[in-house]
Design a protein around this motif. Sequence first.
Motif, PDB file in Angstrom:
ATOM      1  N   LYS A   1      -2.045 -11.939 -28.769  1.00  0.00           N
ATOM      2  CA  LYS A   1      -2.964 -11.522 -29.837  1.00  0.00           C
ATOM      3  C   LYS A   1      -4.259 -10.945 -29.270  1.00  0.00           C
ATOM      4  O   LYS A   1      -4.773  -9.938 -29.751  1.00  0.00           O
ATOM      5  N   VAL A   2      -4.814 -11.588 -28.238  1.00  0.00           N
ATOM      6  CA  VAL A   2      -6.074 -11.123 -27.642  1.00  0.00           C
ATOM      7  C   VAL A   2      -5.874  -9.731 -27.063  1.00  0.00           C
ATOM      8  O   VAL A   2      -6.665  -8.812 -27.288  1.00  0.00           O
ATOM      9  N   CYS A   3      -4.771  -9.571 -26.326  1.00  0.00           N
ATOM     10  CA  CYS A   3      -4.486  -8.291 -25.666  1.00  0.00           C
ATOM     11  C   CYS A   3      -4.385  -7.165 -26.704  1.00  0.00           C
ATOM     12  O   CYS A   3      -4.953  -6.085 -26.527  1.00  0.00           O
ATOM     13  N   LEU A   4      -3.713  -7.432 -27.809  1.00  0.00           N
ATOM     14  CA  LEU A   4      -3.515  -6.391 -28.826  1.00  0.00           C
ATOM     15  C   LEU A   4      -4.776  -6.180 -29.681  1.00  0.00           C
ATOM     16  O   LEU A   4      -5.121  -5.050 -30.008  1.00  0.00           O
ATOM     17  N   ALA A   5      -5.474  -7.276 -30.017  1.00  0.00           N
ATOM     18  CA  ALA A   5      -6.643  -7.152 -30.895  1.00  0.00           C
ATOM     19  C   ALA A   5      -7.747  -6.335 -30.224  1.00  0.00           C
ATOM     20  O   ALA A   5      -8.417  -5.526 -30.872  1.00  0.00           O
ATOM     21  N   PHE A   6      -7.928  -6.545 -28.928  1.00  0.00           N
ATOM     22  CA  PHE A   6      -8.999  -5.826 -28.230  1.00  0.00           C
ATOM     23  C   PHE A   6      -8.495  -4.539 -27.571  1.00  0.00           C
ATOM     24  O   PHE A   6      -9.252  -3.835 -26.919  1.00  0.00           O
ATOM     25  N   LYS A   7      -7.174  -4.262 -27.735  1.00  0.00           N
ATOM     26  CA  LYS A   7      -6.547  -3.046 -27.186  1.00  0.00           C
ATOM     27  C   LYS A   7      -6.836  -2.897 -25.691  1.00  0.00           C
ATOM     28  O   LYS A   7      -7.123  -1.807 -25.211  1.00  0.00           O
ATOM     29  N   GLN A   8      -6.814  -4.051 -24.991  1.00  0.00           N
ATOM     30  CA  GLN A   8      -7.038  -4.039 -23.538  1.00  0.00           C
ATOM     31  C   GLN A   8      -5.748  -4.509 -22.864  1.00  0.00           C
ATOM     32  O   GLN A   8      -5.409  -5.687 -22.941  1.00  0.00           O
ATOM     33  N   THR A   9      -5.039  -3.555 -22.229  1.00  0.00           N
ATOM     34  CA  THR A   9      -3.792  -3.933 -21.565  1.00  0.00           C
ATOM     35  C   THR A   9      -4.067  -4.962 -20.482  1.00  0.00           C
ATOM     36  O   THR A   9      -3.428  -6.015 -20.402  1.00  0.00           O
ATOM     37  N   VAL A  10      -5.039  -4.640 -19.619  1.00  0.00           N
ATOM     38  CA  VAL A  10      -5.443  -5.591 -18.576  1.00  0.00           C
ATOM     39  C   VAL A  10      -6.671  -6.314 -19.116  1.00  0.00           C
ATOM     40  O   VAL A  10      -7.710  -5.698 -19.338  1.00  0.00           O
ATOM     41  N   CYS A  11      -6.516  -7.631 -19.382  1.00  0.00           N
ATOM     42  CA  CYS A  11      -7.594  -8.326 -20.084  1.00  0.00           C
ATOM     43  C   CYS A  11      -7.686  -9.779 -19.626  1.00  0.00           C
ATOM     44  O   CYS A  11      -6.661 -10.462 -19.505  1.00  0.00           O
ATOM     45  N   GLY A  12      -8.914 -10.211 -19.346  1.00  0.00           N
ATOM     46  CA  GLY A  12      -9.120 -11.617 -18.980  1.00  0.00           C
ATOM     47  C   GLY A  12      -9.837 -12.329 -20.110  1.00  0.00           C
ATOM     48  O   GLY A  12     -10.709 -11.750 -20.760  1.00  0.00           O
ATOM     49  N   PHE A  13      -9.458 -13.586 -20.360  1.00  0.00           N
ATOM     50  CA  PHE A  13     -10.216 -14.382 -21.340  1.00  0.00           C
ATOM     51  C   PHE A  13     -10.153 -15.850 -20.940  1.00  0.00           C
ATOM     52  O   PHE A  13      -9.350 -16.245 -20.102  1.00  0.00           O
ATOM     53  N   ASP A  14     -11.047 -16.634 -21.531  1.00  0.00           N
ATOM     54  CA  ASP A  14     -11.155 -18.057 -21.179  1.00  0.00           C
ATOM     55  C   ASP A  14     -10.605 -18.924 -22.289  1.00  0.00           C
ATOM     56  O   ASP A  14     -10.913 -18.710 -23.462  1.00  0.00           O
ATOM     57  N   LEU A  15      -9.824 -19.924 -21.886  1.00  0.00           N
ATOM     58  CA  LEU A  15      -9.263 -20.886 -22.835  1.00  0.00           C
ATOM     59  C   LEU A  15      -9.854 -22.255 -22.563  1.00  0.00           C
ATOM     60  O   LEU A  15     -10.014 -22.644 -21.403  1.00  0.00           O
ATOM     61  N   LEU A  16     -10.166 -22.988 -23.609  1.00  0.00           N
ATOM     62  CA  LEU A  16     -10.546 -24.388 -23.462  1.00  0.00           C
ATOM     63  C   LEU A  16      -9.436 -25.229 -24.065  1.00  0.00           C
ATOM     64  O   LEU A  16      -9.071 -25.033 -25.216  1.00  0.00           O
ATOM     65  N   ARG A  17      -8.895 -26.148 -23.270  1.00  0.00           N
ATOM     66  CA  ARG A  17      -7.879 -27.047 -23.813  1.00  0.00           C
ATOM     67  C   ARG A  17      -8.580 -28.342 -24.169  1.00  0.00           C
ATOM     68  O   ARG A  17      -9.039 -29.068 -23.302  1.00  0.00           O
TER      69      ARG A  17
END
Length: 1177
Positions: free
Chosen positions: A314-330
Amino acid sequence: MSETGGEGWDQSGNPTSVFAYEGHPGPEEGGMKNEGEMRKGEEEGQGKEEDEDYDSPPERQIVVGICSMMKKSKSKPMTQIMERLCKFEYITVVIFPEEVILNEPVDKWPLCDCLVSFHSKGFPLDKAVEYANLRNPLIINDLNMQYYIQDRREVYRILQEEGIDLPRYAVLTRDPDRPEECNLVEGEDHVEVNGEVFPKPFVEKPVCAEDHNVYIYYPTSAGGGSQRLFRKIGSRSSVYSPESCVRKTGSYIYEEFMPTDGTDVKVYTVGPDYAHAEARKSPALDGKVERDSEGKEIRYPVMLTAMEKLVARKVCLAFKQTVCGFDLLRANGHSFVCDVNGFSFVKNSMKYYDDCAKVLGNMVMRELAPQFHIPWSIPMEAEDIPIVPTTSGTMMELRCVIAIIRHGDRTPKQKMKMEVRHPLFFELFEKYGGYKSGKLKLKKPKQLQEVLDIARLLLAELGQHTDCEIEEKKGKLEQLKTVLEMYGHFSGINRKVQLTYLPNGQPKASSEEEEGPKEGPSLLLVLKWGGELTPAGRVQAEELGRAFRCMYPGGQGDYAGFPGCGLLRLHSTYRHDLKIYASDEGRVQMTAAAFAKGLLALEGELTPILVQMVKSANMNGMLDSDSESLTDCQQRVKARLHEIMQKDQDFTEADYQKLAPTGSPSLVNSMKVIGNPVRTCDQVYALIQRLTSQIRKRLEDPKSADLQLYHSETLELMLQRWSKLERDFRNKSGRYDISKIPDIYDCVKYDTQHNATLGLEDTLELFRLSRALADIVIPQEYGINKPEKMDIAQAYCLPLMKKIQLDLQRTHEDEAVNKLHPLYSRGVMSPGRHVRTRLYFTSESHVHSLLSIFRYGGLLDEVKDQQWKQAMDYLSAVSELNYMTQIVIMLYEDNNKDPGSEERFHVELHFSPGVKSCEDEENVPLGFGFRPASAENQEKQTNQGSLEDLSQDEPDRALPLSELISIRRSPMIRNRKTGSMEVLSETSPGSSKGASYRLFPSCSRQSPEIKPTGLGSLCSGLFSASVLGVSSSAPNLRDYVRTHHRKPPLSPGLPFGDGFEGCSMVPSIYPLETLHNSLSLKQVDEFLNAVCEDSSDAHAKTMKALSVLFDTSSQGYGQAHTYPPPKALSSSETPVRPPTHPLCLSSGPPSTVSSAGPSSPTSVNPSNPAIHFSFSE
């Protein structure tokens, strides 16, 4: 002409360099790329390859343009990935030079068919957008969306629109044109942003994503202050600050803080269907960046759950960034996205470089090959290959560690009671809802300030005119004021006020009230202070945490220069399911935080660790006990204790029967020391009087007027402490208040340890007598005979017992836990392993009660089970459950046994009585060492599987014989420990058979005695070394200090010369002793069931609440397990007999339950039996 990086490969696998020219737009649009032209600038000697190239059919090349700042386009990950991308036959990479990007108009930029362009500091994003509009290439990362990524408000808006979980947040925009978005109300422990309330801890992030100065604010109950995060500088990523107020300039996002157990997950997508994830230590924890030998931040690849993979998509498609980094908190079983960074690559992962180039190359070819008429079919790749780890031999795998631990060394607890009737107190009581339950606890600084204000006001009134209504309590009001003003500031950790509603006033109870009770309702005000964790207590907890690592697979290894890496690596990769619970008392919470600091090798302040790692478990009294509300049984027991201890005669045989029906040696010994209880109390009282007069003399002496005592106490405060005890211990009629004995012992124990430099006379005699009294009063307050002990213990421990039962059951049911990614996990032993650790920090009452349940609840029959009988004898000889007492339960799984078999899961019970006391050395009870049953596993020892395992898993653990770790001589045997084996002395009968060498695979249960040089004696400090008569003296935790090149502590001539470094006197901790090591899970489960059911229906409510709390219903609680029908398991099948010959270790039949980790064949030197610790979790 400027050359820009990037190497490619031609068809024959030879490297080719790619040039882009300033002012020359690269290959003509639509024309074919002439490979020879592209290489004019290359070295000579490649002519032959060029000829070959001219021979191949001249197909159109697809040009991939890299348009970014030089620092990014020349970075190692970019270079590695582009090199691999050039291996595609039809793809060429062109890197746009930085000076062209910055200074040339876009129509002069090189041409390309596919554009990889991304924003970083100084990059002209507007020009890149203009170029894309002009040339219309295939775009890998959408450029317009990169404007949004630079604003955290937009990032959160897009995440919300996509239905992705993110922390609850509010935006504070300081913009003069939009005043309605700038409503901030700051309280002491919360902020209110535009009507949304965020209690501390909360996070404050600048709205600009390029600003990395994120602050986390902590509540006053945890010590207050804030953690300031920033872009990594050297080895720091954050720093703790005492500042508790939020920033007053700039726009921010405020969001609730997510308790993540100290690890962050970074996710890197390459297209919607590929995501690589890594865990790293959260920068908020202690701000120290862990780096490997090459200086790179240590990260561990982790597996994403199915839900998290969906989030990545979802993040990759929503921001239209094929190469994309994001942070997850578990956190709390959910995954939240807290930051989207746009274009970023994984560092230092060859597998990622391969995957990334493959995914990008296939994507480019799929999109562009048809329009250039290039023959191309998408290769089919097998995705995740499931790798199933197996363990060899009959080794068992550690699955669960449960520890119940008493808090560390504290200042003496003090309390003062006063009856109050002033309307201001009733107003306060009503204001905070005291009438609902008739009780009120005030801990928050604001509340304590209100109590202080009332006290000051009443004292001021008294000063002006003596109103007899208030007069009576002047002394108490002054004490109330003094205590509340004590530290110059309030921190909820060290003081609290309790108010209880008394409808008819207070009946006259103690010597303190002179007149009869007054009419009408009143409030009983109880002020409690003291009882804070001391610096010594912190050191004890931290050292114990560090030593605890030895229990885990690979816990003895050295990783990145520090010991216990097996656990740290296990933890960072999410295969260590760790939860730390603590009662709501400050000293208990701080002990838990200090322990976590040692366990996980953290640095810095305890506040951030406390907030992130420690869960407050004041739920249904699981770890807290409301001491004010004693059970009926306890009231009766206290009354009988008082009656027996008030007789002015020597203890008679009948008294021994009454007071020590269990015949416990520690009780009987104390009764012998005391003789006549009243006479002993007289002596104690006289000694306290002498002590207070000595302190008064000191106060008059100008030299010691401003003397600083331990932990910034003054002589005045010390005098107050003792004078209060002197007043309270003996009342007007000369009777003694037995309930004050624990307080007296508490105070004298504190002063002999921490204030010995004062050189006060007779403190040791006072210590000896008050200890003998306390050794009777304290344990017997939890029941005198067995039924009473069980009754009181169940009242305290029922919720905790249920929780322990749940912990043990869930371990073999949960397969949905986070696992480490097997393909990346080189160097991590057995990637599939998952260990659950549950640590419960609590006070003395819960530890006493839990031990009573194991001792008297009928777990095993002493008559039939020799090992249990020895354990019970040892426990009844232990007189005091001191600070840092541990009860440890360990669960192992034998993967070779049938999953339904009773032998599949195996439980061990360990115990340690905590910190060594002043004069323990002479008369301590002798334990039987750590894991004695393994001594019998002679036949199972020479398992071929274990030999292979050792060699492949941890080569660094086999030390040369020259590096012997602990050589201790004793009359019986010389025990030499080498790195991975124990060599018994040549005289040992049977040493030529399989028993002399024991090797263990590092992935299964290990003897904690095996160690490389660094951690050597630390392990043996945690585990007792005494085993069945084979002798050597056990090293202490203090040896650890020496192996780590620190100075041994200086001892100010006290009876105990051993302790931890860095503190005036920090006594060391007894090692763990094994109480039993061949219990089946079924036995333990049935025992816990019986104990909990046996407890009366009065606790049914508690359990109902608990089942909701821990959601037991979903765990199939109380339903049929996978056990076969119960068959009687006689524990007498595994007797542990003292060997007939001291040198023969393998006496007795082999144990029915394999206990693969042997105990060390060492024991206490009989002439100086030092007590050993075992632990129970």
